[in-house]
Design a protein around this motif. Structure first.
Motif, PDB file in Angstrom:
ATOM      1  N   GLN A   1      11.548  -2.133  -5.852  1.00 19.37           N
ATOM      2  CA  GLN A   1      11.102  -0.974  -5.084  1.00 19.37           C
ATOM      3  C   GLN A   1      10.001  -0.269  -5.865  1.00 19.37           C
TER       4      GLN A   1
ATOM      5  N   THR B   1       0.843  -1.186   0.000  1.00 22.83           N
ATOM      6  CA  THR B   1       0.000   0.000   0.000  1.00 22.83           C
ATOM      7  C   THR B   1       0.877   1.233   0.000  1.00 22.83           C
ATOM      8  N   LEU B   2       0.575   2.136  -0.907  1.00 22.38           N
ATOM      9  CA  LEU B   2       1.243   3.432  -0.953  1.00 22.38           C
ATOM     10  C   LEU B   2       0.195   4.490  -0.635  1.00 22.38           C
ATOM     11  N   ALA B   3       0.391   5.203   0.467  1.00 20.20           N
ATOM     12  CA  ALA B   3      -0.580   6.217   0.874  1.00 20.20           C
ATOM     13  C   ALA B   3      -0.337   7.550   0.177  1.00 20.20           C
ATOM     14  N   ASN B   4       0.931   7.800  -0.191  1.00 24.90           N
ATOM     15  CA  ASN B   4       1.260   9.050  -0.873  1.00 24.90           C
ATOM     16  C   ASN B   4       2.530   8.856  -1.690  1.00 24.90           C
TER      17      ASN B   4
ATOM     18  N   THR C   1       7.467   3.112  -5.719  1.00 25.68           N
ATOM     19  CA  THR C   1       7.144   4.393  -5.093  1.00 25.68           C
ATOM     20  C   THR C   1       6.039   5.055  -5.865  1.00 25.68           C
TER      21      THR C   1
ATOM     22  N   ALA D   1       5.461   9.777  -1.341  1.00 17.90           N
ATOM     23  CA  ALA D   1       6.707   9.588  -0.601  1.00 17.90           C
ATOM     24  C   ALA D   1       6.865   8.162  -0.071  1.00 17.90           C
ATOM     25  N   ASP D   2       5.816   7.369  -0.130  1.00 17.57           N
ATOM     26  CA  ASP D   2       5.872   5.992   0.382  1.00 17.57           C
ATOM     27  C   ASP D   2       6.729   5.096  -0.502  1.00 17.57           C
ATOM     28  N   LEU D   3       7.252   4.027   0.092  1.00 16.60           N
ATOM     29  CA  LEU D   3       8.075   3.042  -0.596  1.00 16.60           C
ATOM     30  C   LEU D   3       7.620   1.644  -0.189  1.00 16.60           C
ATOM     31  N   ALA D   4       7.342   0.800  -1.178  1.00 18.91           N
ATOM     32  CA  ALA D   4       7.054  -0.616  -0.929  1.00 18.91           C
ATOM     33  C   ALA D   4       8.202  -1.407  -1.534  1.00 18.91           C
TER      34      ALA D   4
END
Length: 85
Positions: free
Chosen positions: A83, A11-14, A85, A16-19
């Motif tokens: 990665q 899940t990426l909320a915004n 983003t 700036a997130d990284l999975a």
């Protein structure tokens, strides 16, 4: 050759997130990555080799659009990191 139909999930909320996801590859194996877009984010994907070098990267055309990397070849055996983003 390893093939998985089961997707990794994150899940990426915004923006700036990284999975991150890892996969063990043998030398010469090929990796294909597809990231589905969501309506509010334009995803980017990178594959990082065990030594830290970026094997490949790509960005979607815009918010809600998918992004894909195809035919990346593992130069050495090891754990590769995907990665998003």
């Amino acid at each position: 050759a390893y093939q998985s139909a089961a997707p990794g999930t994150g899940t990426l909320a915004n923006a700036a997130d990284l999975a991150q996801f890892t996969i063990a590859l043998d030398a010469g194996q090929t990796l294909n990555v597809v990231v589905d877009g969501v309506t509010t984010l334009a995803p980017r994907v990178a594959v990082v080799a065990p030594g830290g070098a970026v094997l490949g990267s790509a960005a979607s055309a815009g918010a809600g659009q998918p992004v894909a990397l195809a035919g990346l070849s593992a130069a050495a055996p090891g754990v590769y990191t995907v990665q998003v983003t």
